[in-house]
Every structure is written in C-alpha cells, then in structure tokens.
Design a protein around this motif. Structure first.
Motif, PDB file in Angstrom:
ATOM      1  N   MET A  21     -18.521 -24.871  -1.317  1.00 55.94           N
ATOM      2  CA  MET A  21     -17.097 -24.991  -1.709  1.00 55.94           C
ATOM      3  C   MET A  21     -16.938 -25.922  -2.911  1.00 55.94           C
ATOM      4  SD  MET A  21     -13.908 -24.299  -0.218  1.00 55.94           S
ATOM      5  CE  MET A  21     -13.105 -25.786   0.400  1.00 55.94           C
ATOM      6  N   PRO A  22     -16.293 -25.457  -3.982  1.00 56.78           N
ATOM      7  CA  PRO A  22     -16.064 -26.379  -5.104  1.00 56.78           C
ATOM      8  C   PRO A  22     -15.161 -27.536  -4.673  1.00 56.78           C
ATOM      9  CG  PRO A  22     -15.287 -24.139  -5.628  1.00 56.78           C
ATOM     10  CD  PRO A  22     -15.747 -24.134  -4.204  1.00 56.78           C
ATOM     11  N   ASN A  23     -15.490 -28.708  -5.105  1.00 54.49           N
ATOM     12  CA  ASN A  23     -14.685 -29.888  -4.814  1.00 54.49           C
ATOM     13  C   ASN A  23     -13.511 -29.936  -5.801  1.00 54.49           C
ATOM     14  OD1 ASN A  23     -13.663 -32.454  -4.789  1.00 54.49           O
ATOM     15  ND2 ASN A  23     -15.660 -33.470  -4.622  1.00 54.49           N
ATOM     16  N   PRO A  24     -12.261 -29.939  -5.305  1.00 50.44           N
ATOM     17  CA  PRO A  24     -11.111 -29.895  -6.219  1.00 50.44           C
ATOM     18  C   PRO A  24     -10.973 -31.152  -7.072  1.00 50.44           C
ATOM     19  CG  PRO A  24     -10.390 -30.145  -3.931  1.00 50.44           C
ATOM     20  CD  PRO A  24     -11.859 -29.927  -3.891  1.00 50.44           C
ATOM     21  N   ALA A  25     -11.676 -32.231  -6.682  1.00 47.73           N
ATOM     22  CA  ALA A  25     -11.619 -33.453  -7.504  1.00 47.73           C
ATOM     23  C   ALA A  25     -12.428 -33.289  -8.787  1.00 47.73           C
ATOM     24  CB  ALA A  25     -12.146 -34.642  -6.713  1.00 47.73           C
ATOM     25  N   HIS A  26     -13.316 -32.289  -8.810  1.00 47.69           N
ATOM     26  CA  HIS A  26     -14.099 -32.069 -10.019  1.00 47.69           C
ATOM     27  C   HIS A  26     -13.184 -31.543 -11.135  1.00 47.69           C
ATOM     28  CE1 HIS A  26     -17.679 -32.827  -7.882  1.00 47.69           C
ATOM     29  NE2 HIS A  26     -17.887 -31.622  -7.374  1.00 47.69           N
ATOM     30  N   GLN A  27     -13.518 -31.917 -12.358  1.00 44.74           N
ATOM     31  CA  GLN A  27     -12.745 -31.441 -13.508  1.00 44.74           C
ATOM     32  C   GLN A  27     -13.711 -31.426 -14.678  1.00 44.74           C
ATOM     33  OE1 GLN A  27      -9.217 -31.034 -13.437  1.00 44.74           O
ATOM     34  NE2 GLN A  27      -9.044 -30.458 -15.567  1.00 44.74           N
ATOM     35  N   VAL A  28     -13.956 -30.249 -15.234  1.00 44.55           N
ATOM     36  CA  VAL A  28     -14.928 -30.141 -16.320  1.00 44.55           C
ATOM     37  C   VAL A  28     -14.286 -29.445 -17.517  1.00 44.55           C
ATOM     38  CG1 VAL A  28     -17.162 -29.211 -17.053  1.00 44.55           C
ATOM     39  CG2 VAL A  28     -16.889 -30.082 -14.721  1.00 44.55           C
ATOM     40  N   ILE A  29     -14.232 -30.148 -18.628  1.00 43.16           N
ATOM     41  CA  ILE A  29     -13.681 -29.602 -19.866  1.00 43.16           C
ATOM     42  C   ILE A  29     -14.769 -29.652 -20.931  1.00 43.16           C
ATOM     43  CG2 ILE A  29     -11.987 -29.975 -21.715  1.00 43.16           C
ATOM     44  CD1 ILE A  29     -10.104 -31.086 -19.558  1.00 43.16           C
ATOM     45  N   ILE A  30     -14.929 -28.557 -21.653  1.00 40.89           N
ATOM     46  CA  ILE A  30     -15.905 -28.514 -22.745  1.00 40.89           C
ATOM     47  C   ILE A  30     -15.146 -28.344 -24.053  1.00 40.89           C
ATOM     48  CG2 ILE A  30     -17.790 -27.194 -23.781  1.00 40.89           C
ATOM     49  CD1 ILE A  30     -18.611 -26.382 -20.934  1.00 40.89           C
ATOM     50  N   PHE A  31     -15.317 -29.307 -24.947  1.00 45.57           N
ATOM     51  CA  PHE A  31     -14.652 -29.239 -26.246  1.00 45.57           C
ATOM     52  C   PHE A  31     -15.539 -28.505 -27.228  1.00 45.57           C
ATOM     53  CE2 PHE A  31     -11.168 -32.266 -25.801  1.00 45.57           C
ATOM     54  CZ  PHE A  31     -10.317 -31.799 -26.780  1.00 45.57           C
ATOM     55  N   LEU A  32     -15.057 -27.392 -27.748  1.00 46.54           N
ATOM     56  CA  LEU A  32     -15.805 -26.672 -28.781  1.00 46.54           C
ATOM     57  C   LEU A  32     -15.082 -26.838 -30.118  1.00 46.54           C
ATOM     58  CD1 LEU A  32     -16.835 -23.132 -27.417  1.00 46.54           C
ATOM     59  CD2 LEU A  32     -18.302 -25.119 -27.790  1.00 46.54           C
ATOM     60  N   GLY A  33     -15.850 -26.714 -31.194  1.00 52.79           N
ATOM     61  CA  GLY A  33     -15.238 -26.790 -32.518  1.00 52.79           C
ATOM     62  C   GLY A  33     -16.250 -27.335 -33.491  1.00 52.79           C
ATOM     63  N   PRO A  34     -16.068 -27.038 -34.779  1.00 51.76           N
ATOM     64  CA  PRO A  34     -17.035 -27.444 -35.796  1.00 51.76           C
ATOM     65  C   PRO A  34     -17.067 -28.958 -36.003  1.00 51.76           C
ATOM     66  CG  PRO A  34     -15.100 -26.463 -36.804  1.00 51.76           C
ATOM     67  CD  PRO A  34     -14.940 -26.280 -35.336  1.00 51.76           C
ATOM     68  N   PRO A  35     -18.155 -29.456 -36.638  1.00 52.82           N
ATOM     69  CA  PRO A  35     -18.221 -30.871 -36.978  1.00 52.82           C
ATOM     70  C   PRO A  35     -17.037 -31.254 -37.852  1.00 52.82           C
ATOM     71  CG  PRO A  35     -20.292 -29.755 -37.545  1.00 52.82           C
ATOM     72  CD  PRO A  35     -19.337 -28.706 -37.096  1.00 52.82           C
ATOM     73  N   GLY A  36     -16.404 -32.369 -37.530  1.00 50.19           N
ATOM     74  CA  GLY A  36     -15.270 -32.829 -38.325  1.00 50.19           C
ATOM     75  C   GLY A  36     -13.930 -32.307 -37.847  1.00 50.19           C
ATOM     76  N   ALA A  37     -13.918 -31.510 -36.778  1.00 43.00           N
ATOM     77  CA  ALA A  37     -12.648 -30.931 -36.307  1.00 43.00           C
ATOM     78  C   ALA A  37     -11.782 -31.955 -35.572  1.00 43.00           C
ATOM     79  CB  ALA A  37     -12.922 -29.726 -35.400  1.00 43.00           C
ATOM     80  N   GLY A  38     -12.390 -33.067 -35.172  1.00 40.20           N
ATOM     81  CA  GLY A  38     -11.613 -34.093 -34.471  1.00 40.20           C
ATOM     82  C   GLY A  38     -11.822 -34.078 -32.965  1.00 40.20           C
ATOM     83  N   LYS A  39     -12.882 -33.443 -32.517  1.00 37.53           N
ATOM     84  CA  LYS A  39     -13.144 -33.348 -31.080  1.00 37.53           C
ATOM     85  C   LYS A  39     -13.272 -34.736 -30.430  1.00 37.53           C
ATOM     86  CE  LYS A  39     -17.059 -31.099 -31.408  1.00 37.53           C
ATOM     87  NZ  LYS A  39     -17.210 -30.936 -32.878  1.00 37.53           N
ATOM     88  N   GLY A  40     -14.027 -35.614 -31.084  1.00 36.36           N
ATOM     89  CA  GLY A  40     -14.296 -36.929 -30.503  1.00 36.36           C
ATOM     90  C   GLY A  40     -13.024 -37.723 -30.252  1.00 36.36           C
ATOM     91  N   THR A  41     -12.170 -37.779 -31.270  1.00 38.76           N
ATOM     92  CA  THR A  41     -10.917 -38.532 -31.169  1.00 38.76           C
ATOM     93  C   THR A  41     -10.017 -37.953 -30.084  1.00 38.76           C
ATOM     94  OG1 THR A  41     -11.068 -38.667 -33.578  1.00 38.76           O
ATOM     95  CG2 THR A  41      -9.002 -39.390 -32.583  1.00 38.76           C
ATOM     96  N   GLN A  42      -9.883 -36.641 -30.083  1.00 42.46           N
ATOM     97  CA  GLN A  42      -8.990 -35.995 -29.114  1.00 42.46           C
ATOM     98  C   GLN A  42      -9.557 -36.113 -27.699  1.00 42.46           C
ATOM     99  OE1 GLN A  42      -6.057 -35.031 -29.860  1.00 42.46           O
ATOM    100  NE2 GLN A  42      -6.096 -34.810 -32.089  1.00 42.46           N
ATOM    101  N   ALA A  43     -10.870 -35.961 -27.582  1.00 38.98           N
ATOM    102  CA  ALA A  43     -11.497 -36.030 -26.255  1.00 38.98           C
ATOM    103  C   ALA A  43     -11.344 -37.430 -25.670  1.00 38.98           C
ATOM    104  CB  ALA A  43     -12.970 -35.651 -26.351  1.00 38.98           C
ATOM    105  N   GLU A  44     -11.406 -38.418 -26.547  1.00 43.20           N
ATOM    106  CA  GLU A  44     -11.254 -39.819 -26.141  1.00 43.20           C
ATOM    107  C   GLU A  44      -9.901 -40.033 -25.454  1.00 43.20           C
ATOM    108  OE1 GLU A  44     -13.478 -42.276 -28.118  1.00 43.20           O
ATOM    109  OE2 GLU A  44     -12.926 -43.695 -26.526  1.00 43.20           O
ATOM    110  N   ARG A  45      -8.840 -39.527 -26.089  1.00 43.42           N
ATOM    111  CA  ARG A  45      -7.498 -39.726 -25.546  1.00 43.42           C
ATOM    112  C   ARG A  45      -7.302 -38.929 -24.251  1.00 43.42           C
ATOM    113  NH1 ARG A  45      -1.698 -38.732 -28.564  1.00 43.42           N
ATOM    114  NH2 ARG A  45      -0.435 -39.093 -26.712  1.00 43.42           N
TER     115      ARG A  45
END
Ligand code: ADP
Length: 191
Positions: free
Chosen positions: A1-25
């Motif tokens: 049974m998947p645990n509902p407390a789990h939460q997995v998000i994968i940020f895709l996008g090219p280098p320089g798209a701002g993934k790091g900054t947005q993922a941080e927030r």
C-alpha cells in the motif's frame, strides 16, 4: 500500500530554467526535502572528497556524471527517510536514472506525484546562466559550457519528457516571468 504521507515531485527543465530556485521555495512551503544532485556534487568538489575530485572535470565540461554514481547518491539519501517527501532538482537526467528511480520508489512504496516541466526559450537560458555566472562562483556558468549543457540536455534529458508524459505525469509550466509569477504557476501545476 502506498503511504499517503509520501510526496514525490520531479522538476524537469533545461539548465538555467530556474528549477533550483523554484524547488527551494516549494520544498520550504510544502515540507519537502529538495534533493539537488548539482548541489550535492558541487559540495563534494568544494570539500575535495574523492568523489569531488573525480567529478570536477566532468562538471566543468558540462557533461553528465556517470549514472551509477548518481543512483548510489540518491539511494543513500532516500534510505534514511521515514516518509519520502522530496523534490528532485536535476535528477533524473537520463533514461537509465529514471528507470532506477522507479525501482527505488517502488521499493519504498512512494509513487511519483507530479513532474512539472519548466519551459524557457534557449536564448534566454544562455543569457540567464551567463548573468548568474557573475555571482554564482560556478565554474560551469560560462557561455561555452552553458551551450554544452543545453546540448547535453537536448540529447540525454529531453527523452524523459516522453518517459513521464506516457504516464500522464508531466505538467508544462511557462518559466518566463518574475520568480513569484512562475512559482504561482508551479503550485497550480503540482496541485
Ligand atoms: P544546471 O541545471 O544549471 O545544469 P545542476 O546544478 O543541476 O545545474 O547540474 C550541474 C552539473 O552537475 C551538470 O552539468 C552535471 O555535470 C552534474 N549533474 C547534476 N545532476 C546530474 C545527474 N542527475 N546526472 C549526471 N550529472 C549530473
């Protein structure tokens, strides 16, 4: 049974798209751990660990570090988590990494919740990286390396868009605009 407390998000996008900054927030606001493989590798380089010495020339060339190294790093980080609440920033970057991540998440009973894809036009990406290079101290934030990273993204990472699209998990987000504007779009996309 998947645990509902789990939460997995994968940020895709090219280098320089701002993934790091947005993922941080997003991580701060949704109580998730941001796992940035670029940050982890740069930390090894700064501390001059054995791994750091091995990967430094690869980072400087804008090439990808071998899959087995990345997979071991991720396996390590996830092993100690009670509930898997993570945002991946910069991982997976190859189909082999994505397949390994599937195996790992399956073992942990933690399905992927969403795959936001941050879209920014190529020329703006290069300009952003060159601008960032003035203050980032990153030896790979030069125009030549940025172009190489762009090319590596196109050939090795873009196939992941199809990989996750086939499962209906990709949510395209317009990455052009102010940081809060783009953040608002991401929150909508991962809801
Ligand atoms: P950017 O998204 O701006 O290229 P990152 O911090 O995500 O920056 O990555 C910097 C460098 O670290 C990459 O160019 C690559 O050499 C290495 N790297 C990071 N993540 C991975 C990964 N998942 N697989 C292989 N190499 C990686």
């Amino acid at each position: 049974m998947p645990n509902p407390a789990h939460q997995v998000i994968i940020f895709l996008g090219p280098p320089g798209a701002g993934k790091g900054t947005q993922a941080e927030r997003l991580a701060a606001e949704q109580d998730l751990l941001k796992i940035s493989t670029g940050d982890i590798l740069r930390d090894h380089v700064a501390r001059q660990t054995e791994l750091g010495q091995r990967v430094k020339p690869i980072l400087d060339a804008g090439q990808l570090v071998p899959d087995d190294i990345l997979i071991a790093l991720i396996r390590d980080r996830l092993a100690s988590m009670e509930s898997v609440r993570v945002i991946f920033d910069g991982f997976p970057r190859t189909t082999a990494q994505a397949q390994e991540l599937d195996v790992l998440l399956e073992e942990l009973g933690a399905p992927i919740n969403a795959v936001p894809l941050l879209e920014v036009p190529d020329e703006e990406l290069i300009a952003r990286i060159v601008e960032r290079g003035k203050t980032s101290g990153r030896s790979d934030d030069t125009e030549a390396t940025a172009r190489e990273r762009q090319q590596v993204y196109r050939t090795q990472t873009q196939p992941l868009i199809d990989y996750y699209s086939a499962r209906g998990q990709v949510r395209a987000v317009n990455g052009v605009g102010s940081m809060p504007e783009v953040y608002g779009r991401i929150v909508e996309a991962v809801r």
